[in-house]
Design a protein around this motif. Structure first.
Motif, mmCIF file in Angstrom:
data_model
loop_
_atom_site.group_PDB
_atom_site.id
_atom_site.type_symbol
_atom_site.label_atom_id
_atom_site.label_comp_id
_atom_site.label_asym_id
_atom_site.label_seq_id
_atom_site.Cartn_x
_atom_site.Cartn_y
_atom_site.Cartn_z
ATOM 1 N N UNK A 193 -7.440 -31.299 28.865
ATOM 2 C CA UNK A 193 -7.199 -31.063 27.376
ATOM 3 C C UNK A 193 -8.399 -30.707 26.362
ATOM 4 N N UNK A 194 -8.113 -29.731 25.700
ATOM 5 C CA UNK A 194 -9.058 -29.238 24.636
ATOM 6 C C UNK A 194 -8.621 -29.859 23.280
ATOM 7 N N UNK A 195 -9.578 -30.217 22.546
ATOM 8 C CA UNK A 195 -9.323 -30.855 21.284
ATOM 9 C C UNK A 195 -10.173 -30.228 20.290
ATOM 10 N N UNK A 196 -9.590 -30.050 19.055
ATOM 11 C CA UNK A 196 -10.343 -29.384 17.894
ATOM 12 C C UNK A 196 -9.428 -28.884 16.857
ATOM 13 N N UNK A 197 -9.785 -27.957 16.134
ATOM 14 C CA UNK A 197 -9.113 -27.516 14.688
ATOM 15 C C UNK A 197 -8.538 -26.198 15.026
ATOM 16 N N UNK A 198 -7.454 -25.932 14.528
ATOM 17 C CA UNK A 198 -6.829 -24.470 14.539
ATOM 18 C C UNK A 198 -7.397 -23.775 13.333
ATOM 19 N N UNK A 199 -8.113 -22.683 13.452
ATOM 20 C CA UNK A 199 -8.970 -22.247 12.459
ATOM 21 C C UNK A 199 -8.077 -21.827 11.281
ATOM 22 N N UNK A 200 -7.025 -21.300 11.483
ATOM 23 C CA UNK A 200 -6.263 -20.863 10.518
ATOM 24 C C UNK A 200 -5.351 -22.001 9.430
ATOM 25 N N UNK A 201 -4.945 -22.874 10.081
ATOM 26 C CA UNK A 201 -4.328 -24.016 9.478
ATOM 27 C C UNK A 201 -5.118 -25.168 9.239
ATOM 28 N N UNK A 202 -6.198 -25.191 9.906
ATOM 29 C CA UNK A 202 -7.261 -26.285 10.011
ATOM 30 C C UNK A 202 -6.329 -27.655 10.228
ATOM 31 N N UNK A 203 -5.526 -27.322 11.117
ATOM 32 C CA UNK A 203 -4.588 -28.565 11.474
ATOM 33 C C UNK A 203 -5.426 -29.029 13.114
ATOM 34 N N UNK A 204 -5.486 -30.151 13.231
ATOM 35 C CA UNK A 204 -6.278 -30.733 14.451
ATOM 36 C C UNK A 204 -5.290 -30.474 15.642
ATOM 37 N N UNK A 205 -5.832 -30.318 16.681
ATOM 38 C CA UNK A 205 -4.830 -29.987 18.101
ATOM 39 C C UNK A 205 -5.640 -30.681 19.024
ATOM 40 N N UNK A 206 -4.616 -30.965 20.188
ATOM 41 C CA UNK A 206 -4.872 -31.372 21.535
ATOM 42 C C UNK A 206 -4.160 -30.775 22.531
ATOM 43 N N UNK A 207 -4.433 -29.641 23.068
ATOM 44 C CA UNK A 207 -3.657 -28.834 24.047
ATOM 45 C C UNK A 207 -4.025 -29.183 25.266
ATOM 46 N N UNK A 208 -2.886 -29.159 26.333
ATOM 47 C CA UNK A 208 -3.257 -29.550 27.835
ATOM 48 C C UNK A 208 -3.163 -28.172 28.349
ATOM 49 N N UNK A 209 -3.756 -28.166 29.733
ATOM 50 C CA UNK A 209 -3.743 -26.936 30.334
ATOM 51 C C UNK A 209 -3.863 -27.162 31.970
#
Length: 131
Positions: free
Chosen positions: A83-99
């Motif tokens: 899982x990568x976590x960070x910020x979506x640049x365009x929305x400044x929304x935090x995210x945590x995405x699984x791969x």
């Protein structure tokens, strides 16, 4: 697997050039669940570099929130869940995405990379309307 650790570290460092160098010249990347408007296959290191060119402008990866690597009966094939976590640049929304990624590595380079990510989760994080 040290190569997977190194690859994830490069993503957190936003070092896309270094990440691309982990792949063989003729590497094949496959995205079986890609959105219809996105490529399902990328062939070659140069094409991968182009594909990832804007990645840091989309996702500000700040940490590897979880990671698990599974060895298979084939010594060249590993399965990585992360899982990568960070910020979506365009929305400044935090995210945590699984791969879930199936990697084939030979001679220290990634030869095949099958990435089973959720395009719906990516679309949600990026704030793409209409889904």
């Amino acid at each position: 697997m040290a190569l997977i650790d190194h690859a994830l570290d490069l993503l957190v460092q936003h070092d896309m050039a270094g990440f691309v160098q982990l792949f063989a010249e003729d590497a094949v990347l496959e995205f079986p669940f890609a959105a219809p408007s996105e490529p399902q296959r990328v062939e070659g290191r140069a094409a991968l570099a182009e594909y990832l060119r804007d990645y840091p402008n989309l996702f500000d990866v700040r940490e590897v929130a979880a990671k698990r690597v599974h060895q298979t009966t084939d010594p060249e094939v590993s399965i990585a869940e992360f899982e990568l976590a960070g910020i979506a640049v365009a929305t400044q929304k935090p995210y945590r995405l699984g791969y879930v990624v199936v990697l084939t590595v030979r001679d220290g380079l990634i030869r095949r990379y099958r990435d089973y990510f959720s395009p719906l989760a990516v679309i949600d994080v990026l704030g793409v309307p209409g889904v």
